[in-house]
Motif scaffolding. Structure first.
Motif, PDB file in Angstrom:
ATOM      1  N   VAL A   1       0.835  -1.210   0.000  1.00  0.00           N
ATOM      2  CA  VAL A   1       0.000   0.000   0.000  1.00  0.00           C
ATOM      3  C   VAL A   1       0.865   1.253   0.000  1.00  0.00           C
ATOM      4  CG1 VAL A   1      -1.717   1.317   1.294  1.00  0.00           C
ATOM      5  CG2 VAL A   1      -1.929  -1.167   1.115  1.00  0.00           C
ATOM      6  N   ALA A   2       1.937   1.258   0.793  1.00  0.00           N
ATOM      7  CA  ALA A   2       2.814   2.433   0.862  1.00  0.00           C
ATOM      8  C   ALA A   2       3.490   2.694  -0.478  1.00  0.00           C
ATOM      9  CB  ALA A   2       3.865   2.239   1.957  1.00  0.00           C
ATOM     10  N   ALA A   3       3.846   1.627  -1.190  1.00  0.00           N
ATOM     11  CA  ALA A   3       4.485   1.794  -2.493  1.00  0.00           C
ATOM     12  C   ALA A   3       3.532   2.437  -3.500  1.00  0.00           C
ATOM     13  CB  ALA A   3       4.975   0.440  -3.005  1.00  0.00           C
ATOM     14  N   ILE A   4       2.277   2.020  -3.484  1.00  0.00           N
ATOM     15  CA  ILE A   4       1.280   2.609  -4.390  1.00  0.00           C
ATOM     16  C   ILE A   4       1.001   4.050  -4.010  1.00  0.00           C
ATOM     17  CG2 ILE A   4      -1.122   2.489  -5.138  1.00  0.00           C
ATOM     18  CD1 ILE A   4       0.762   0.394  -6.383  1.00  0.00           C
ATOM     19  N   ASP A   5       0.844   4.304  -2.718  1.00  0.00           N
ATOM     20  CA  ASP A   5       0.562   5.670  -2.278  1.00  0.00           C
ATOM     21  C   ASP A   5       1.716   6.620  -2.578  1.00  0.00           C
ATOM     22  OD1 ASP A   5      -1.904   4.946  -1.364  1.00  0.00           O
ATOM     23  OD2 ASP A   5      -1.315   4.733   0.738  1.00  0.00           O
ATOM     24  N   GLY A   6       2.945   6.120  -2.432  1.00  0.00           N
ATOM     25  CA  GLY A   6       4.116   6.954  -2.662  1.00  0.00           C
ATOM     26  C   GLY A   6       4.588   6.981  -4.098  1.00  0.00           C
ATOM     27  N   GLY A   7       4.172   5.985  -4.890  1.00  0.00           N
ATOM     28  CA  GLY A   7       4.544   5.938  -6.292  1.00  0.00           C
ATOM     29  C   GLY A   7       5.856   5.238  -6.580  1.00  0.00           C
TER      30      GLY A   7
ATOM     31  N   GLY B   1       0.666 -15.970  -5.375  1.00  0.00           N
ATOM     32  CA  GLY B   1       0.746 -16.621  -6.668  1.00  0.00           C
ATOM     33  C   GLY B   1       0.326 -15.737  -7.824  1.00  0.00           C
ATOM     34  N   VAL B   2       0.352 -14.404  -7.634  1.00  0.00           N
ATOM     35  CA  VAL B   2      -0.008 -13.457  -8.692  1.00  0.00           C
ATOM     36  C   VAL B   2       0.965 -12.284  -8.662  1.00  0.00           C
ATOM     37  CG1 VAL B   2      -2.471 -14.032  -8.668  1.00  0.00           C
ATOM     38  CG2 VAL B   2      -1.618 -12.178  -7.218  1.00  0.00           C
ATOM     39  N   GLN B   3       1.075 -11.586  -9.782  1.00  0.00           N
ATOM     40  CA  GLN B   3       1.873 -10.366  -9.838  1.00  0.00           C
ATOM     41  C   GLN B   3       0.968  -9.182  -9.517  1.00  0.00           C
ATOM     42  OE1 GLN B   3       3.929  -9.758 -13.540  1.00  0.00           O
ATOM     43  NE2 GLN B   3       4.659  -7.720 -12.973  1.00  0.00           N
ATOM     44  N   LEU B   4       1.351  -8.406  -8.515  1.00  0.00           N
ATOM     45  CA  LEU B   4       0.557  -7.256  -8.095  1.00  0.00           C
ATOM     46  C   LEU B   4       0.985  -5.968  -8.771  1.00  0.00           C
ATOM     47  CD1 LEU B   4       0.459  -7.984  -4.244  1.00  0.00           C
ATOM     48  CD2 LEU B   4      -1.331  -8.479  -5.928  1.00  0.00           C
ATOM     49  N   LEU B   5       2.264  -5.874  -9.147  1.00  0.00           N
ATOM     50  CA  LEU B   5       2.814  -4.636  -9.689  1.00  0.00           C
ATOM     51  C   LEU B   5       3.547  -4.878 -11.000  1.00  0.00           C
ATOM     52  CD1 LEU B   5       4.401  -3.076  -6.456  1.00  0.00           C
ATOM     53  CD2 LEU B   5       2.214  -2.459  -7.512  1.00  0.00           C
ATOM     54  N   HIS B   6       3.407  -3.922 -11.909  1.00  0.00           N
ATOM     55  CA  HIS B   6       4.306  -3.823 -13.066  1.00  0.00           C
ATOM     56  C   HIS B   6       5.470  -2.946 -12.642  1.00  0.00           C
ATOM     57  CE1 HIS B   6       1.459  -5.740 -15.733  1.00  0.00           C
ATOM     58  NE2 HIS B   6       0.517  -4.823 -15.476  1.00  0.00           N
ATOM     59  N   ARG B   7       6.694  -3.386 -12.894  1.00  0.00           N
ATOM     60  CA  ARG B   7       7.878  -2.630 -12.470  1.00  0.00           C
ATOM     61  C   ARG B   7       8.702  -2.249 -13.678  1.00  0.00           C
ATOM     62  NH1 ARG B   7       6.670  -6.839  -9.146  1.00  0.00           N
ATOM     63  NH2 ARG B   7       7.000  -6.707  -6.879  1.00  0.00           N
TER      64      ARG B   7
ATOM     65  N   SER C   1       3.310   0.291 -11.366  1.00  0.00           N
ATOM     66  CA  SER C   1       1.883   0.435 -11.614  1.00  0.00           C
ATOM     67  C   SER C   1       1.193  -0.875 -11.251  1.00  0.00           C
ATOM     68  CB  SER C   1       1.603   0.803 -13.074  1.00  0.00           C
ATOM     69  OG  SER C   1       2.087  -0.213 -13.943  1.00  0.00           O
ATOM     70  N   LEU C   2      -0.080  -0.786 -10.985  1.00  0.00           N
ATOM     71  CA  LEU C   2      -0.850  -1.952 -10.551  1.00  0.00           C
ATOM     72  C   LEU C   2      -1.234  -2.843 -11.728  1.00  0.00           C
ATOM     73  CD1 LEU C   2      -3.281  -0.198  -8.053  1.00  0.00           C
ATOM     74  CD2 LEU C   2      -1.598  -1.941  -7.440  1.00  0.00           C
ATOM     75  N   THR C   3      -1.173  -4.133 -11.504  1.00  0.00           N
ATOM     76  CA  THR C   3      -1.775  -5.077 -12.431  1.00  0.00           C
ATOM     77  C   THR C   3      -3.277  -5.147 -12.135  1.00  0.00           C
ATOM     78  OG1 THR C   3      -1.469  -6.943 -10.932  1.00  0.00           O
ATOM     79  CG2 THR C   3       0.347  -6.445 -12.442  1.00  0.00           C
ATOM     80  N   THR C   4      -4.006  -5.877 -12.960  1.00  0.00           N
ATOM     81  CA  THR C   4      -5.440  -6.047 -12.693  1.00  0.00           C
ATOM     82  C   THR C   4      -5.661  -6.703 -11.337  1.00  0.00           C
ATOM     83  OG1 THR C   4      -5.875  -6.284 -15.063  1.00  0.00           O
ATOM     84  CG2 THR C   4      -7.572  -7.081 -13.549  1.00  0.00           C
ATOM     85  N   GLU C   5      -4.844  -7.716 -11.031  1.00  0.00           N
ATOM     86  CA  GLU C   5      -4.948  -8.387  -9.737  1.00  0.00           C
ATOM     87  C   GLU C   5      -4.562  -7.443  -8.602  1.00  0.00           C
ATOM     88  OE1 GLU C   5      -4.387 -11.332 -12.945  1.00  0.00           O
ATOM     89  OE2 GLU C   5      -3.322  -9.507 -12.343  1.00  0.00           O
ATOM     90  N   GLY C   6      -3.569  -6.595  -8.861  1.00  0.00           N
ATOM     91  CA  GLY C   6      -3.141  -5.639  -7.851  1.00  0.00           C
ATOM     92  C   GLY C   6      -4.218  -4.628  -7.521  1.00  0.00           C
ATOM     93  N   GLU C   7      -4.960  -4.177  -8.548  1.00  0.00           N
ATOM     94  CA  GLU C   7      -6.055  -3.226  -8.315  1.00  0.00           C
ATOM     95  C   GLU C   7      -7.125  -3.847  -7.427  1.00  0.00           C
ATOM     96  OE1 GLU C   7      -7.598  -1.880 -11.996  1.00  0.00           O
ATOM     97  OE2 GLU C   7      -5.816  -0.737 -12.558  1.00  0.00           O
TER      98      GLU C   7
END
Length: 305
Positions: free
Chosen positions: A12-18, A46-52, A58-64
């Motif tokens: 969550v902190a990574a998404i909030d901070g960018g 077992g899923v990827q949450l972020l595109h790096r 940025s968030l993947t569909t699963e990450g969102e």
């Protein structure tokens, strides 16, 4: 035993901070530690949450989908810890609010902003739109709805008041085009509409039996913002069906004139709606209670007067 909460704060902190770097500064750890925590979380799920990339995340569909649940878990945990440490149910955390554009801007926003000043740990994410979305699916905590509510078992509603619809036009338009004598003559006039509830451009008119019915009208201009719709009507661009709280000033000053009053007067309820939970969170309860109080003390804003 595997810690099911490990990596959630970092995510969550990574998404909030960018970025991992911003998250590391917030959490007082290294950027490498943040990245490793999120990678372990992804491995466990077992899923990827972020595109790096080298520049951004940025968030993947699963990450969102996962992010909304993570936010709610952390906010409820913070809320509970605050209660245990202070003994008071303080409104803490972010509330996601959806408001009708013009009504929300005029009548609800001031109250929400005052609450945020009163409670420094109450954060707001406010969306202004007239299209009702799936509150549960979109993670909306609270919304204002105008009109009849459907049957949604996951939601709770409380009526704040009601609005009455009136058809009106400017004196300039009436002088130029005349007054329609009945609803059939609306076909010969320029009609203005706001956000469409269906594919056809309709007004909700009084059917003479105490009920409203949808009536298709010819559209000259379509404006999805209530203030823009009012301005177009005041400018003489056409006939408009407006809520009483939006048209009242123009009618009182003579800048607007009532048209076909026998078709006007349809009443639409105004509700505050929130998600059904076992325990209503203080951050949502404080807003509901304040809106109910405001509706009782300022009925002109919430009633068909």
């Amino acid at each position: 035993m595997e810690d099911r909460f490990a990596g959630i704060r970092e995510f969550v902190a990574a998404i909030d901070g960018g970025s991992f770097t911003a998250a590391a500064e917030t959490l007082a750890v290294t950027g490498s530690a943040v990245g490793k925590s999120i990678s372990r979380l992804e491995a466990r799920l077992g899923v990827q949450l972020l595109h790096r990339t080298t520049r951004r995340i940025s968030l993947t569909t699963e990450g969102e989908a996962y992010l909304g649940s993570c936010r709610r878990i952390l906010e409820e945990l913070d809320q509970t810890e605050a209660f245990l440490s202070t003994g008071h149910q303080l409104p803490i955390g972010r509330v996601r609010v959806e408001l009708p554009t013009t009504f929300g801007r005029r009548h609800i926003m001031p109250t929400l902003l005052n609450l945020s000043l009163r409670y420094e740990q109450l954060d707001l994410s406010i969306t202004l739109q007239d299209r009702a979305v799936d509150m549960v699916g979109e993670g909306i905590d609270l919304a204002i709805r105008i009109g009849a509510l459907g049957d949604y078992p996951d939601l709770v509603a409380r009526q704040l008041g009601e609005q009455r619809l009136v058809i009106c036009a400017s004196p300039a338009y009436i002088k130029r085009r005349g007054v329609p004598k009945d609803r059939a003559e609306l076909a010969k006039h320029d009609c203005l509409i706001g956000w469409r509830r269906s594919a056809r451009p309709n007004w909700l008119i009084n059917n003479g039996k105490g009920h409203g019915e949808w009536f298709e009208v010819p559209v000259r201009h379509e404006l999805t913002d209530g203030d823009a719709l009012l301005e177009a009507c005041l400018s003489g661009c056409g006939l408009a069906q407006l809520p009483n709280w939006l048209a009242s000033k123009g009618l009182a000053t003579g800048r607007l004139l009532p048209v076909l009053p026998e078709l006007s007067g349809v009443v639409m309820p105004i509700h505050v709606v929130w998600q059904k939970t076992r325990h209503l969170q203080p951050k949502v309860k404080i807003i509901v209670d304040e809106l109910v109080r405001m509706a009782s003390e300022n009925p002109a804003a919430f009633n068909a007067t």
